[in-house]
Design an enzyme around this catalytic site. Structure first.
Site: not given
Length: 759
Positions: A19, A37
Site C-alpha cells: 500500500r 486491503n
C-alpha cells in the site's frame, strides 16, 4: 481529460509494504484516488491524466516491492469523480477471502543496522521489524492482515511507533508487528523457574559458552540451542532429545562463519541470505572444527543465518556456531507456547529464553538442498514459504481440501486456480500431532473463509488423514492413489496438464492391487494413471517392521537371489540374526505371513545399505538411503547391467539382479564407496532405459520425477542428465517437497481434474 481506473490486485500484496508503494507511485504520477486491503485482494482507484495512469500501471508491475507477488491484476475503467488527492483507506473486512497471507520474513539489512546502532532508539531491541521483515503468518489470527487480528493486538503503540506506522512514506507504514522498547514485547531468561530480565542475552550466551542447553523462543516455535563446537554438550542434547543420529541444524553468526565450516557455492550463499532464511544443506569442509556428532554419516550440514533480531543479538555474545534444532522430543510436535515449553522441554533445557509475543501458528524451519546445476531439492516447506500459494493449471469447480498423507504431513485448500498448502506438520502418529493437524485445518479454513465441499484423501485405510476425511460431514470424498498424487503434484506445480511418464520412487504407498508400491512408473495426467512399470517385487517381512530394520530387507533380497542359501550369504556379509529372528523371518518370507509384497525403492536402498554395512540400524526415516548416498565417491566406476523384463504388460526393472551384483562385488572385496557409486549409476541408467522403451510404446516424451527417493541428489542429477541427453523433457519439484510433503497438492490437483472431467 482526466480518466479513472479501478484495479484489484491479488497475490502476496498484504503485509509486504504494497500500500505505501502504491501511495508513493500515485504521488509520483500526480494521481488521486485510494488504496485499501480487503480479504480477497488490494483495491486501488486511480484518477488523473491518461499518461499518468499508463505510467502508474507500468510501474505497478515493474517496480513492486521485492516481497510482493502479483498473481492477478484486474483493471476496469470508471467515470472520473474529480479526486485529486490520494489516500490509504482502512481495511475493508467483508467479502470473500482470497488474499494471500504473507510468510514470515527473515531480518532485513535495514533493521539489522538499526539494532546495532547505539544512536537508534531500537538499539539492541530484539523485536525490531518493518514491512520488509519479521513475523507474519505465525502471528495472524484472521484476515484482513491488520494488527487487531494478530498476537500484537495487546501491545499499544507508543507515539513514536504510531507516527511511523501512520506515515505512508515510512518503511514501517502499517508494519503490523512494529514495536520498540517503550511499547513492545520483552525477552527474559528463566533458570529453574526464576526470571531474569536484565542482561538476559549476555547471561544466556555465557551459559552456551559453558556447555549448557537453552530453549529459545523463535518466530514459529522453540529451538534447543547449544555450542556446536563442544562435542560433550551435543551428545548430551542427543541423549535428552532422544535423537541418536539424525543431523542437527546449525545457526552461525554470519556468512564468514558459515564458510569456515562448509564449502559454499553461489547458490548456497544466495539461499542463506534469502528473505525466507531456510536451513541450507552444504558440504562440510575437511576439518570444520565442529562437533563430529552434529551430522553422523553425512557429508553435509544444515546451516542457517540469524533470521530474527533475537538471534542476531544473541550472537553478539555467544559462540559463533550454535546447534539450533526443533524444540521438542524426537518425533513430538514443536513447542510454541511458553507454558508448553516449560512442560515439555523442562528436562531437555538448562534454561529458557522466553518472550511475550505469542506465536499463534507454529511453523518449523524450512530445509533446502541447492545443487550445482542451479536446481534445488526442497526437503521441508515451512517457515518463509508458507502460506505462499501455488497456482494450479486448471480451475477448481468446487472448494477442495487435500488431507495429505501419514508422514511428513501437510494439507491443502484450493479454490479457483489457487492452492494454499500448510506448513510441515510432522507424522500423524501421536495424539498431539493429530490434534494440531485438526486445529491447523480449522485455522486455514478461517483465514481463507472456505468450507470445502470436496475432500481428497489417500487410498490407505490406515492413514489418520484418510480417517479425518471420512469423518467430515456433507463433503464428497475422492480417493487418490499415493503415487498418482506424487506425479500429479509435480505436474501441477509445473503448470502441466498433459500425460507424462511419472517415475514415483519412495518408501511405501498403498497399491490398489493389495501390495505395497514404491518403485513405480506411471503413465499419468492429473485425472488418471496407468501403472506401466515397477521395480521387481520382494517380500516385506513383518510389514512395517521391515521398514524399521534394514537387515530384514537385506535378508528378503538375499532370499530372492539365493533362496535357501540366503542365511549363509547373510553370514558372509556379516549380517547377524538371532535364532528366533531367523525362524520368524524365513517363515514370513516363504509364506507371506504378515508380510506383503513390495516394489518399494526405499526398501531397496535399505537392503543395499545393510548389505554393505553402511547402515544396519535405522534411527530416523531415510537414514540408510542418505548414508548410502554419502558413501558414494567419484563418477567413473562403471555400472551394473540392469535388465528390464515384462509381466502382465508392465515393465519390470530387475532390481533383484541389481542387488545380486552389489553383493557379489562386496564379496570380491570391492569397497562400499565404489559399489554405492555403481549402484546409483545403474539405477539412473535403468530409469532411462525403461523410459526409452515406454516412449516408443506410448509416445510420451515428458518425464516427471517425484517421491522421496528423488531427494537423493546423486540419483536425481544423474537421472535428469541422462534423460535430457536422451531427448526427454524432465520436470521435477521446485515449489514443494518431492516427498510426502507434496502429496496434498497432488490430491488437490487430481480432485480438480476429476471434477473438471465430470462437467
Amino acid at each position: 481529460m482526466r480518466i479513472r481506473r479501478n484495479l484489484r490486485i491479488s497475490g502476496i500484496v498484504q503485509g509486504v509494504g504494497f500500500r505505501p508503494f502504491i501511495y508513493r507511485l500515485a504521488l509520483k504520477h500526480c494521481l488521486g484516488g485510494y488504496v485499501r486491503n480487503t480479504p480477497s485482494c488490494v483495491e486501488i482507484a486511480v484518477e488523473g491524466l491518461p499518461e499518468g495512469l499508463e505510467a502508474f500501471c507500468r510501474d505497478l508491475t515493474d517496480s513492486a516491492p521485492i516481497l510482493a507477488c502479483l498473481q492477478e491484476v484486474v483493471s476496469e475503467d470508471a467515470p472520473p469523480l474529480g479526486e485529486e488527492n490520494f489516500s490509504i483507506l482502512a481495511s475493508h473486512g467483508s467479502g470473500e477471502a482470497a488474499a494471500v497471507i504473507p510468510a514470515d520474513i527473515g531480518l532485513c539489512p535495514d533493521c539489522a543496522a538499526e539494532i546495532l546502532s547505539q544512536q537508534n532508539r531500537r538499539y539492541f531491541y530484539p523485536f525490531t521489524n518493518c514491512t520488509n521483515c519479521g513475523p507474519r503468518f505465525t502471528i495472524i489470527k484472521n484476515l484482513p492482515y491488520d494488527r487487531a487480528h494478530t498476537t500484537m493486538a495487546g501491545f499499544a503503540m507508543c507515539d513514536a511507533c504510531r507516527q511511523e506506522y501512520e506515515n505512508p512514506l515510512d518503511r514501517r507504514f502499517h508494519a503490523e508487528p512494529t514495536a520498540c522498547p517503550a511499547c513492545g514485547p520483552v525477552v527474559w531468561l528463566e533458570i529453574g523457574g526464576r526470571r531474569r530480565s536484565r542482561e538476559c542475552l549476555t547471561r544466556a550466551a555465557e551459559m552456551l559458552w559453558n556447555g549448557k542447553i537453552i530453549a529459545i523462543k523463535s518466530l514459529g516455535g522453540f529451538h534447543l540451542a547449544c555450542d556446536a563446537r563442544q562435542e560433550p554438550v551435543v551428545q548430551l542434547l542427543r541423549q535428552r532429545k532422544g535423537r541418536r543420529d539424525k543431523p542437527f541444524a546449525v545457526m552461525v553468526r554470519d556468512l564468514a562463519a558459515a564458510e569456515a565450516i562448509c564449502e559454499l557455492n553461489r547458490f548456497e550463499k544466495s539461499w542463506l541470505r534469502s528473505p525466507a532464511s531456510p536451513i541450507v544443506l552444504a558440504r562440510q569442509r575437511a576439518n570444520p572444527g565442529i562437533a563430529a556428532s552434529l551430522a553422523p554419516g553425512n557429508r553435509y550440514l544444515g546451516l542457517m543465518l540469524p533470521y530474527t533480531p533475537l538471534h542476531l543479538l544473541l550472537f553478539q555474545h555467544s559462540p559463533d556456531a550454535l546447534v539450533m534444532t526443533s524444540g521438542n522430543r524426537s518425533e513430538e510436535p514443536l513447542a510454541f507456547t511458553n507454558d508448553e515449553a516449560r512442560r515439555t522441554l523442562g528436562e531437555l533445557a538448562d534454561a529458557f529464553l522466553f518472550h511475550n509475543r505469542d506465536i499463534h501458528v507454529p511453523c518449523d524451519d524450512s530445509v533446502v538442498r541447492p545443487l550445482h546445476d542451479g536446481s534445488t531439492i526442497i526437503l521441508r516447506r515451512a517457515r518463509g514459504y508458507v502460506p505462499d500459494t501455488i497456482q494450479l493449471p486448471l480451475p477448481c469447480r468446487e472448494d477442495l481440501l487435500g488431507v495429505g498423507a501419514q508422514d511428513k504431513t501437510t494439507f491443502g485448500l484450493a479454490w479457483r486456480r489457487t492452492a494454499l498448502l500448510s506448513q510441515h506438520l510432522g507424522n500423524l502418529d501421536l495424539v498431539e500431532t493429530i490434534d494440531y493437524y485438526r486445529c491447523a485445518i480449522d485455522h486455514f479454513q478461517t483465514l481463507s473463509r472456505r468450507r470445502p465441499t470436496v475432500a481428497a484423501h489417500d487410498l490407505h485405510p490406515g492413514y489418520v488423514s484418510t480417517s479425518y476425511a471420512k469423518g467430515l460431514d456433507n463433503v464428497r470424498l475422492i480417493a487418490v492413489q499415493h503415487h498418482h498424487a506424487h506425479i500429479a503434484a509435480c505436474l501441477a506445480e509445473n503448470g502441466r496438464l498433459e500425460r507424462c511418464l511419472g517415475l514415483a520412487f519412495d518408501g511405501a504407498g498403498y497399491g490398489p492391487d493389495g501390495t505395497i508400491w514404491g518403485g513405480e512408473i506411471l503413465a499419468a495426467d492429473l485425472a488418471d494413471y496407468t501403472r506401466v512399470g515397477h521395480f521387481a517385487p520382494v517380500v516385506l517381512p513383518g510389514g512395517d517392521a521391515a521398514a524399521q530394520n534394514p537387515n530384514f530387507m537385506a535378508l528378503s533380497y538375499l532370499f530372492a537371489v539365493y533362496g535357501e542359501a540366503a542365511l549363509s550369504q547373510a553370514a558372509r556379509l556379516g549380517l547377524r540374526f538371532s535364532p528366533l529372528q531367523e525362524r520368524l523371518l524365513l517363515r514370513q518370507i516363504t509364506t507371506g505371513w504378515h508380510s506383503p509384497v513390495t516394489t518399494s525403492a526405499g526398501r531397496l536402498f535399505d537392503a543395499v545399505a545393510a548389505a554393505l554395512d553402511i547402515c544396519r540400524e535405522r534411527t530416523y526415516e531415510g537414514q540408510p538411503a542418505l548414508e548410502l548416498e554419502m558413501v558414494a565417491e567419484g563418477q567413473d566406476w562403471g555400472y551394473y547391467p540392469l535388465k528390464i523384463g515384462h509381466h502382465h504388460n508392465q515393465l519390470v526393472i530387475d532390481t533383484i539382479a541389481l542387488f545380486r551384483q552389489v553383493v557379489e562385488d562386496r564379496q570380491r572385496g570391492v569397497v562400499p564407496a565404489v559399489i554405492s557409486a555403481r549402484f546409483h549409476e545403474s539405477l539412473a541408467r535403468g530409469c532411462v532405459a525403461a523410459c526409452l522403451t515406454l516412449r516408443g510404446r506410448l509416445r510420451l516424451n515428458l518425464v516427471a520425477l517425484s517421491g522421496g527417493v528423488w531427494q537423493n541428489a546423486r540419483l536425481f542429477l544423474r537421472t535428469k542428465e541422462l534423460l535430457t541427453k536422451a531427448g526427454f523433457e524432465v520436470i521435477f519439484h521446485r515449489q514443494t517437497p518431492a516427498n510426502d510433503g507434496g502429496i496434498a497438492l497432488g490430491q488437490i490437483a487430481v480432485a480438480a481434474a476429476v471434477l473438471d472431467r465430470e462437467q
